[in-house]
Design an enzyme around this catalytic site. Structure first.
Site, mmCIF file in Angstrom:
data_model
loop_
_atom_site.group_PDB
_atom_site.id
_atom_site.type_symbol
_atom_site.label_atom_id
_atom_site.label_comp_id
_atom_site.label_asym_id
_atom_site.label_seq_id
_atom_site.Cartn_x
_atom_site.Cartn_y
_atom_site.Cartn_z
ATOM 1 N N LYS A 99 -16.034 34.538 -9.373
ATOM 2 C CA LYS A 99 -16.810 35.406 -8.588
ATOM 3 C C LYS A 99 -18.149 34.818 -8.667
ATOM 4 O O LYS A 99 -18.679 34.650 -7.537
ATOM 5 C CB LYS A 99 -17.089 36.757 -9.175
ATOM 6 C CG LYS A 99 -15.662 37.535 -9.251
ATOM 7 C CD LYS A 99 -15.767 39.077 -9.571
ATOM 8 C CE LYS A 99 -14.637 39.923 -9.724
ATOM 9 N NZ LYS A 99 -15.238 41.280 -10.154
ATOM 10 N N PHE A 124 -3.414 43.154 -22.443
ATOM 11 C CA PHE A 124 -3.422 42.519 -20.952
ATOM 12 C C PHE A 124 -4.455 41.776 -20.844
ATOM 13 O O PHE A 124 -5.729 42.095 -21.354
ATOM 14 C CB PHE A 124 -3.697 44.100 -20.238
ATOM 15 C CG PHE A 124 -3.444 43.804 -18.717
ATOM 16 C CD1 PHE A 124 -2.284 43.985 -18.199
ATOM 17 C CD2 PHE A 124 -4.639 43.308 -18.085
ATOM 18 C CE1 PHE A 124 -1.833 43.936 -16.997
ATOM 19 C CE2 PHE A 124 -4.135 43.097 -16.595
ATOM 20 C CZ PHE A 124 -2.947 43.307 -16.019
ATOM 21 N N ASP A 137 -17.649 44.051 -5.714
ATOM 22 C CA ASP A 137 -16.511 44.206 -6.579
ATOM 23 C C ASP A 137 -15.661 45.251 -6.134
ATOM 24 O O ASP A 137 -16.126 46.095 -5.241
ATOM 25 C CB ASP A 137 -17.147 44.460 -8.120
ATOM 26 C CG ASP A 137 -16.167 45.049 -9.111
ATOM 27 O OD1 ASP A 137 -15.115 44.416 -9.113
ATOM 28 O OD2 ASP A 137 -16.288 45.950 -9.900
ATOM 29 N N ASN A 155 -17.562 42.622 -15.976
ATOM 30 C CA ASN A 155 -17.033 41.194 -15.234
ATOM 31 C C ASN A 155 -17.843 41.026 -13.916
ATOM 32 O O ASN A 155 -17.440 39.877 -13.425
ATOM 33 C CB ASN A 155 -15.721 41.697 -15.013
ATOM 34 C CG ASN A 155 -15.468 42.815 -14.163
ATOM 35 O OD1 ASN A 155 -16.249 43.492 -13.933
ATOM 36 N ND2 ASN A 155 -14.397 42.884 -13.340
ATOM 37 N N ASP A 156 -18.841 41.779 -13.431
ATOM 38 C CA ASP A 156 -19.835 41.565 -12.327
ATOM 39 C C ASP A 156 -20.908 40.756 -12.827
ATOM 40 O O ASP A 156 -21.656 40.318 -11.905
ATOM 41 C CB ASP A 156 -19.804 42.619 -11.594
ATOM 42 C CG ASP A 156 -18.664 43.276 -11.216
ATOM 43 O OD1 ASP A 156 -17.437 42.668 -11.052
ATOM 44 O OD2 ASP A 156 -18.391 44.613 -11.475
#
Lengths: 400, 1414
Positions: B1073, B773, B565, B1095-1096
């Site tokens: 990913k 966002f 990341d 998010n990883d």
């Protein structure tokens, strides 16, 4: 990105000045802290995997010298063994093919026997002790079912339950019918020496225990060699001299002392006890490793056997023809090595020679060869460089 | 995330729902551009559908894909969509969706809207009742306990007391190894088959080891389960207050029912999923901490649905009475696992009218009801409003209203809520999936080796059994009673030989592997050098390495692809506002100029006006774009004027920075801890002061002078305000705005209070709508009502999105006081700004472009109506509809400027990256960032080794991607990279800089290739001098192209990728990913993923090795990871040192264990030749068990725990050794074959030497003439076997610590002691066949026993000894060469130390001698 920029980057490459980029709040000085916190005791060295270690490498010097020295030692030992092996005097004579001794293929009647005499010509003087062996060929004492078919507990003088005996001694006889004197499966006639003297234990079966039970005990080698433990020597004057031998001390001490014991009265009869404590029986019960085996029968402890003819009177009972077996008489001396052991001597010499040849080969290769790693033309180039602390270090790099 | 998608797929199964959705959307898009909207909708909706058809890609995220496509394909979208998908099912769906949408365009807007609404209502009411699981809608009657749903009882234990034994046994015997040994035991019960001593028919000697193993893991399981039980019990019995029969009653947690109203007090844990109705806060906020759910310790703000009181602070008693009279229904989704999504509706029946209660605080021009919450995720609507249908009030519910089980109430006195999901149906419980058990490649390979050994074993058994049936003559008299039938002999001997040889697959290996892995894990966790300290907190926080699993330790040593990341992993995720471009001018801050890139630019000192509340601006004007390097010094007096005169947008830009965000101002920590009262008092005080000040400042605006005392007090209060938000970028921007005169001081409800320090006014902005966002939109927008009453849209986002939204002809600005009206061509400005933005991106800065637009009231009205309807949607299309609603206003923006935020690299990132690259690991930087930003970070972190060699791939179809890949394959950049290593040192570095063309690089690399070929004999990849670096191209690819490439042409792509030293994958969504990792993994590569954020997680879980960084973004990555470290730079040690050691240790342990058992067992096989293949064992059955249990158990453990091939220093000095280890077949089938052949050879030697010695002497082995026997020879053979095996361990061990010595020499002692002790055991009930009684004593006294030992051992060891030497000397492996280098270097160092100490001593003696001479 201009080339100028890239130059900036290249200067930031590892190894140059790692400390400069540290501008973070998360400072990492673990190494310093680590050092402070590591007290010098072995446990922490252990935890940090920093235990002192010996890191041997198979260098040419080491390998060549070990091979050479090892080889030399082997050749010497081999020579010594061969020398001693040649001192052993051994005579053997097959006797099952002598017609008078041929007892047929199968076990015939309980008391069937044949007598015959076998002679061995001794040409070299045999110094006492001289050992008298019988040898059987092609007899598979190491057959799995045969080996297992015994009850060491019973031989040890313990009373064993019939269910346990059945498991231990199968498929050999373990109990017999007292009326027919046949084993329960009807395969064997149980000779008196194998009969227990109590019917109380298993009266519900109307049977008695076979003591000792199992295939090994039951197939006990029962040829008698010599008369009253003596053999006849025909000397140069054609006179007959009786030479007696002992049948004591032929079994292992551990067997005599502990492993084979007379049992308590109820199931064991005196005949059982006699059989079990018979040293010849113990010798038989120590099963052989290979299908051709010899077993000690007697020892001539006094005097020496002069060259001449020796006559053995044999009462043969043991049938071997059914499995293509052979019976031998063996007369042999020993050395400190035991019997003749040429194989070991040759093995040592072969191993030693191989090692020496290899050592010489590697030495030549090392001296005159091209690519030995640690040699002068090896792949590593050693260079000196000055480290930050001002000390000169030697560093290895690879020759391209 | 995947759950969300599944949810949407389920939804798609209801055609009515789809129709309704289509209509709604069509209606929504009519307002702006009817046809385009419809088309886009059709296209958008086709995405999830196509994914349902394509299993493999079902995790690809919709918004990312569709967002990208919208940009690039635009109006021609429709045709390309159909062309691309071309699927029957899809077409039918499209027809269903689009045709009605098209037709609908002909009707009036209002009509359609009503229809759509009605249809949704109908749908919702017609759905089946939720009776538990599976059905789509759950209906909860407020205040009534619903008995159809389960109680709030939790059981996370795997077993109960009753089921433990059967279930655990079942679990354990599902493992093949255990099953195998169970089978062995079962076979031994068949009488007459086993070759071993089975006292009373029970194979004790085989049962004991298995029982030990099974019992051990059962105890471990029971222990773990008991702890789970205790945790369950305490959570079940926690007391909660529930409203029953009109009053609060205390009940234990497990007694809660769906529908009941529960009261949560401060710091209480939420017992189940609860929809918050009332809160003690006046703005309905409910603050929770969700560390149990996602590990994040920051407070989250949720919102209670109903206002608890009309005026002032609510009284609890009032609430209780209200709630007990509350009648209504909550309709919501069936239980699902997505933590961040909840769709529901609160319906209050007409008799309880809450309209009076539901009044807004504050001004709302439209008279709508607005509650106070601002922190919304993009899927949620920012404003909660009710609609009235048939007299009953309806409130939409979403994740903002749902308190999840496990979250803890903070800073909130109490809250009341309705229980909606209980027990196992809670989202937390549904989320508790057991982590996928990972198996290392070593283990997988081990399994194949074991399987092949098993086949070898079976073949041996068959051949030997056939021989048995052919050779055995059981008809002889001394073997009466044995089977004579050949077939019977064959079958029984099959079993016998299997039992005789089964130990070839050792049970000990499994145990020792577990044990050594445990040690490896401990070593990693103990390692001080893998521990880092976080100095940002005091006292410094220790962050040790955490090994959360030990099953894949060795995988760390074989990593081929590292997926990293960017944010928080490579970079610190500490954002600092660095530069901005406003009105075509560049501005730098002081800090940024100290960075590398601006090193040559001068900067001015920070200017601060000490008196007053002015803070001197750090902005320095710099016309660097036109004449680079020159810098305008700005005098102090000039500080404020530069902001508001030169260009009218400078102020506006700052204002936008200050307004357009979702940051909330926060008082510093010291007030939060403990002293709540003081805290609230302080807040009130602050508020009052601020108000007083603003009133004054407005009044005194003209004379601009302030009373200093008051100002100071105020400044103190305000200065303490810090900002908190989920995105650090935003905080950086707001902080920057604060430093430059726009200070956000308060967010109250929908109002933002901003202190304009330039004009000394307080500006209050009423936030009307927010679009947070979002990665798919790459922008955020915010509509505010300015203090002047105008409606302004502020928008900020990635440049690719934002520049398209800009109006390019002219702009007008009309803002209250400035009241300047400027109209000019914005195109120049845009192009200049674009250049600036490009330069920002090149420096690795994060760029955001700001835009603004005035909205007329009507325009806003239309938009807002649209947005509301979109937010009301109950299905998966909500997100999409909202996006489309925003598109109505997000266009024709005025460019305000661009900001650049610096993302600093972590400590030692470059060194680590370089180390890993030299170790032959392809580094993939996977990020959601822009291509330019990603590349910039890639360059600065030296992931991009050579900026001149980059292969860029960007395509939207697989054809395009394929073409580009083929181009890349043909280009010179690749394959010359096969010799990534440059052979010699520094001169060549200079060469490269001098010759920037890729051609030059290629030519040189060709030379290197020649060298590579030249030295083929192994030591290929060793690099010594630290100055030597890798050379090779970098592949830059965006997420979409990458997914396409990997899916369609994985081989081609990976060929290209592996020729590169690194791959930069930009614009990848979190799910992409994971997809990327999986696709690389399926090509048989060992993947490792490292990341720090939520998010990883998917990537970390997907990779063969998942490494979590314990960063600032919560614990989610760590919780999902296999190994967790404190910072990125530790990776080189984790992978290079520990990974290597773990790998070689595991491999050595495995090979050695397999070898030693094979060696032992094969002796048995050779003996069969001499006993008529009867299967007699040559080794006593008990000794056979001692063999693995005691005699040879320690050396493999020592090997697996302490072995090192080269020391840490050498590893760090020669990173390429890692690659050598991985690729040189350290654990290859060839090596396995070598070990097997060695075992076969040595067992043959062992057996036949003993045979020869025994046969040659006829068993006469002592001078006393007595004859040995079977067990005598057995002892001889077994001794040989053991000694050879131990010597082999000596030869195999390189790193001898004292423990290794102890292990090996102790084994020898064990052997002799055990053998002697065993030979003294008389026959008894357990050892019925005292085969070995007296044997060992006897053997020890016989010279041939010892003599044959020496000869046999020499003979058996000779080949291995020589082969090892020859291989090392004439074809050395990397590590072997390094061992030589290392040894010499170490000796040199030691010699120096000795010399030094000697000179020290000599120094002393010299003086002494000197005196004596005199």
């Amino acid at each position: 990105m201009t080339s100028k920029g890239s130059k900036d980057k290249t200067s930031n490459v590892p190894g140059t000045d790692p400390g400069e980029d540290v501008s973070s709040r998360v400072m990492t000085r673990s190494q310093d802290i680590g050092r402070e916190r590591i007290p010098k005791n072995y446990l922490t060295n252990f935890k940090q995997q920093k235990l002192r270690a010996w890191q041997p490498i198979l260098t040419p010097g080491w390998v060549i010298s070990t091979l050479f020295l090892g080889g030399l030692v082997c050749v010497i030992i081999g020579g010594i063994i061969l020398g001693y092996s040649n001192r052993v005097i051994r005579y053997s004579k097959r006797y099952d093919n002598i017609p008078e001794c041929d007892v047929g293929a199968e076990v015939a009647q309980p008391n069937f026997a044949k007598t015959c005499s076998v002679s061995i010509d001794v040409t070299k003087q045999m110094k006492a002790p001289v050992f008298l062996y019988y040898k059987l060929n092609n007899f598979y004492q190491n057959h799995r079912r045969y080996v297992a078919s015994r009850s060491d507990q019973q031989l040890h003088g313990d009373i064993v339950k019939i269910s346990s005996l059945k498991r231990q001694c199968a498929p050999g006889p373990y109990a017999f019918n007292s009326t027919t004197n046949m084993s329960l499966d009807g395969q064997y006639y149980i000779q008196s020496a194998y009969r227990s003297n109590s019917s109380e234990i298993n009266n519900e079966l109307d049977s008695r225990l076979v003591i000792p039970c199992g295939l090994v005990a039951w197939s006990f080698f029962n040829d008698t060699i010599g008369v009253n433990q003596s053999i006849t020597f025909v000397n140069s004057d054609n006179k007959f001299v009786n030479i007696s031998f002992s049948t004591k001390g032929i079994a292992w001490n551990s067997d005599i002392d502990t492993k084979f014991r007379p049992g308590p009265d109820p199931p064991f009869s005196s005949e059982n006890d006699d059989l079990i404590t018979d040293e010849a029986f113990m010798v038989w019960m120590r099963v052989a490793a290979l299908p051709n085996f010899q077993k000690l029968y007697g020892v001539i402890r006094n005097g020496s056997l002069e060259p001449g003819r020796y006559i053995f009177n044999i009462t043969a009972r043991y049938p071997v023809a059914s499995f293509g077996g052979e019976k031998y008489l063996v007369l042999s001396t020993t050395t400190w090595l035991g019997g003749s052991n040429r194989f070991l001597g040759i093995l040592y010499i072969v191993v030693g020679c191989i090692a020496i040849v290899l050592a010489v080969g590697f030495l030549l290769k090392y001296l005159f060869g091209q690519r030995a790693m640690s040699g002068k033309d090896g792949p590593i180039v050693w260079s000196r460089y000055e480290a930050n602390d001002g000390r000169v270090h030697i560093q290895g790099t690879l020759r391209a | 995330m995947s759950r969300i998608l599944f949810r949407s797929e389920e939804d798609l199964e209801f055609p009515e729902l789809l129709d309704a959705a289509a209509e709604e959307l069509a209606a929504a898009s009519v307002d702006r551009d009817a046809s385009r909207g419809a088309f886009e909708y059709g296209a958008g909706i086709s995405e999830p559908t196509s994914r349902t058809l394509d299993e493999g890609s079902s995790r690809a995220k919709v918004p990312g894909v569709s967002g990208v496509r919208k940009e690039t394909v635009k109006e021609s979208y429709w045709s390309s969509t159909t062309g691309r998908v071309g699927n029957k099912a899809l077409k039918s769906i499209e027809e269903k969706l689009v045709t009605p949408a098209k037709n609908l365009l002909e009707f009036g807007v209002e009509h359609r809207r009503k229809e759509a609404l009605k249809k949704r209502e109908r749908l919702f009411s017609s759905m089946r009742l939720d009776t538990g699981e599976g059905s789509p809608v759950r209906i909860v009657n407020i205040g009534q306990a619903n008995l159809t749903y389960p109680k709030n009882y939790i059981r996370t234990t795997k077993y109960t007391l009753l089921t433990f034994v059967p279930k655990n046994l079942f679990e354990q015997f599902r493992r093949y190894v255990n099953l195998y040994f169970l089978f062995v035991i079962v076979v031994q019960f068949i009488p007459g088959i086993t070759p071993f001593d089975t006292p009373n028919g029970i194979p004790v000697s085989s049962i004991l080891p298995l029982a030990f193993v099974v019992l051990l893991s059962a105890v471990k399981e029971a222990f773990e389960d008991y702890h789970r039980y205790l945790a369950d019990r305490s959570s079940n019995s926690t007391k909660y207050q529930v409203i029953r029969e009109g009053e609060l009653k205390t009940v234990p947690s497990y007694d809660l029912r769906v529908g009941e109203i529960v009261r949560l007090g401060k710091d209480q844990m939420c017992p189940s999923d609860v929809v918050a109705l009332f809160s003690s806060h006046e703005d309905n906020a409910v603050y929770v901490e969700t560390s149990n759910l996602d590990g994040e310790t920051n407070l989250k703000r949720l919102v209670a649905v109903l206002n608890s009181s009309e005026d002032g602070l609510p009284q609890e008693q009032e609430i209780i009475s209200k709630t007990s009279s509350l009648h209504g229904v909550i309709k919501c989704e069936a239980p699902n696992a997505s933590l961040y999504k909840f769709i529901g509706q609160l319906e209050l029946s007409p008799e309880t009218s809450y309209s009076s209660m539901y009044v807004m605080d504050g001004v709302d021009g439209l008279g709508r009801m607005v509650d106070g919450h601002m922190k919304t995720s993009a899927t949620d609507k920012p404003i909660q409003s009710s609609t009235e249908v048939d007299g009953s009030q309806r409130f939409p519910l979403d994740a903002k209203n749902l308190l999840l089980r496990g979250c803890r109430l903070r800073n909130t006195e109490y809250t009341y809520g309705v229980v909606v999901y209980t027990g196992k149906q809670c989202k937390l419980m549904l989320n508790q999936q057991h982590q996928r058990a990972k198996f290392s490649h070593v283990e997988k390979k081990l399994n194949t080796y074991i399987l092949s050994i098993f086949y070898f074993l079976l073949i041996l058994c068959f051949i030997w059994a056939i021989c048995a049936s052919a050779v055995q003559n059981n008809s002889v008299w001394y073997l009466t009673g044995l089977p004579t039938n050949g077939a019977l002999i064959f079958i029984t001997h099959l079993g016998t030989f299997f039992l005789l040889l089964y130990n070839m697959i050792p049970i000990s290996l499994i145990i020792s592997l577990e044990l050594t892995r445990f040690w490896q894990k401990c070593f990693m966790e103990w390692d001080q050098e893998l521990t880092c300290y976080d100095y940002s907190v005091s006292p410094p926080q220790r962050k040790p390495m955490l090994a959360r699993t030990s099953a894949i330790n060795d995988e760390l040593g074989t990593v081929q692809h590292l997926f990293s990341d960017k944010t928080g992993t490579l970079t610190e995720n500490v954002m600092e506002f660095s530069k901005c471009s406003v009105g075509g001018e560049l501005f730098y801050t002081k800090q940024s100029s100290s960075g590398d890139h601006l090193g040559e630019l001068a900067f001015t000192e920070k200017q601060r006006v000490e008196s007053g509340i002015y803070r001197g601006t750090d902005i320095v004007t710099n016309d660097s774009f036109t004449n680079q390097g020159r810098n305008l010094e700005v005098p102090v007096e000039h500080t404020s004027p530069i902001v508001d005169t030169d260009f009218p947008f400078k102020l506006e830009f700052l204002r936008a920075m200050c307004v357009c965000h979702t940051v909330s101002p926060d008082v510093p920590n010291q007030f939060e801890s403990g002293e709540e009262k003081k805290h609230s008092w302080h807040l009130k005080n602050l508020k009052r002061n601020a108000l007083r000040f603003f009133k004054k400042s407005k009044a005194d605006k003209t004379d601009k002078s302030l009373k200093s005392g008051e100002t100071n007090e105020l400044t103190d209060d305000i200065e303490k305000i810090d900002y908190a938000a989920q995105s650090p970028d935003e905080v950086a921007l707001v902080r920057a705005a604060r430093d430059y005169g726009f200070r956000l001081i308060k967010r109250q409800g929908q109002r933002l209070h901003i202190l304009n320090e330039h004009e000394k006014t307080e500006e209050i902005f009423q936030v009307l709508d927010v679009a947070e966002f979002e990665s798919s939109r790459r922008s955020m927008s915010l509509i505010v009502r300015t203090p002047e009453g105008k409606i302004v849209l502020y928008s900020k986002g990635a440049e690719s999105v934002m520049f398209d939204r800009m109006r390019d002809v002219s702009l007008s600005i009309d803002r209250g006081e400035i009241a300047t009206s400027v109209a000019f061509d914005q195109r120049d400005l845009i192009s200049v700004t674009k250049k600036h933005v490009q330069s920002f991106a090149d420096e690795g800065l994060r760029v955001l472009v700001f835009g603004a637009r005035f909205l007329s009231e009507t325009e806003y009205e239309n938009f807002h109506a649209e947005l509301e309807r979109a937010q009301g949607a109950m299905d998966a299309s909500r997100e999409l509809k909202i996006t489309q609603a925003w598109e109505l206003v997000e266009h024709d923006l005025t460019l305000l400027g661009a900001s650049a935020v610096e993302d600093r690299l972590q400590y030692k990132v470059q060194e680590t990256v370089s180390f890993l690259q030299q170790a032959g690991i392809t580094i993939w930087m996977v990020t959601g960032d822009l291509r330019e930003t990603a590349v910039a970070i890639g360059v600065s972190s030296s992931i991009v080794v050579d900026p001149h060699k980059m292969i860029s791939i960007e395509g939207t179809t697989s054809e395009q991607v394929m073409q580009q890949l083929e181009m890349a394959l043909k280009s010179d950049l690749l394959f010359s990279g096969g010799s990534i290593l440059s052979a010699t040192a520094d001169e060549e570095d200079n060469e490269l800089v001098d010759e920037p063309t890729p051609l030059a690089g290629t030519r040189r690399l060709d030379n290197a290739k020649g060298k590579w070929k030249g030295r083929k004999n192994g030591f290929s990849s060793i690099q010594n001098a630290p100055s030597k670096r890798l050379r090779g191209p970098t592949l830059v690819i965006d997420g979409t192209s990458l997914t396409l490439a990997l899916k369609n042409i994985p081989e081609t792509f990976l060929t290209v990728a592996e020729q590169c030293v690194s791959v930069i994958c930009c614009r990848a969504t979190p799910l992409q990913k994971a997809v990327i990792v999986r696709l690389v993994k399926t090509q048989g590569r060992v993947t490792c993923a490292v990341g720090d954020g939520a998010n990883d997680v998917s990537m970390i879980q997907e990779a063969d090795v998942g490494i979590g960084i314990q960063g600032h973004e919560g614990m989610q990555a760590v919780m999902a990871s296999d190994y967790a470290i404190g910072q990125f730079y530790l990776l080189s040690r984790l992978i290079g040192v520990h990974g290597r050691y773990n790998f070689i240790r595991a491999v050595k342990l495995i090979f050695y264990s397999l070898y030693k058992n094979m060696m032992l067992v094969l002796v048995q096989a050779w003996f069969a030749f001499f006993n008529q293949f009867s299967g007699q064992t040559i080794i006593d059955s008990w000794i056979l068990q001692f063999f693995n249990l005691f005699i040879t158990s320690l050396p493999p453990l020592a090997l697996g725990t302490f072995e090192k091939d080269i020391t840490e220093t050498t590893i760090m000095r020669h990173p390429s050794a890692y690659q050598g280890l991985r690729d040189s077949g350290y654990f290859s089938a060839k090596k396995m074959l070598y070990w097997s052949l060695l075992a076969i050879y040595q067992s043959l030697i062992c057996f036949f030497c003993a045979y020869g010695a025994y046969h040659s002497s006829n068993g006469v082995e002592r001078a006393i003439g007595q004859v040995g026997g079977l067990w005598d020879m057995s002892t001889m053979i077994f001794t040989n076997v053991v000694i050879i095996i131990l010597l082999e361990a000596c030869l195999y061990t390189h790193y001898w610590v004292w423990i290794t010595h102890v292990a090996i020499w102790l084994s020898v002692v064990f052997f002799f002691v055990l053998m002697i002790a065993y030979s003294y055991i008389q026959p008894n009930d357990l050892i019925q066949q005292a085969n070995m009684y007296g044997v060992v004593r006897w053997a020890f006294q016989s010279p041939p026993y010892w003599l044959s030992l020496l000869a046999t051992v020499s003979f058996a060891m000779l080949p291995d000894y020589v082969i090892r030497f020859v291989m090392r000397e004439y074809a050395p492996k990397d590590y072997e060469t390094l061992q030589v280098i290392e040894r010499k270097e170490m000796r040199e160092d030691r010699r120096k130390d000795v010399l030094e100490s000697a000179t020290n001593v000599l120094g002393g003696t010299r003086r002494f001698r000197g005196t004596s001479n005199r």
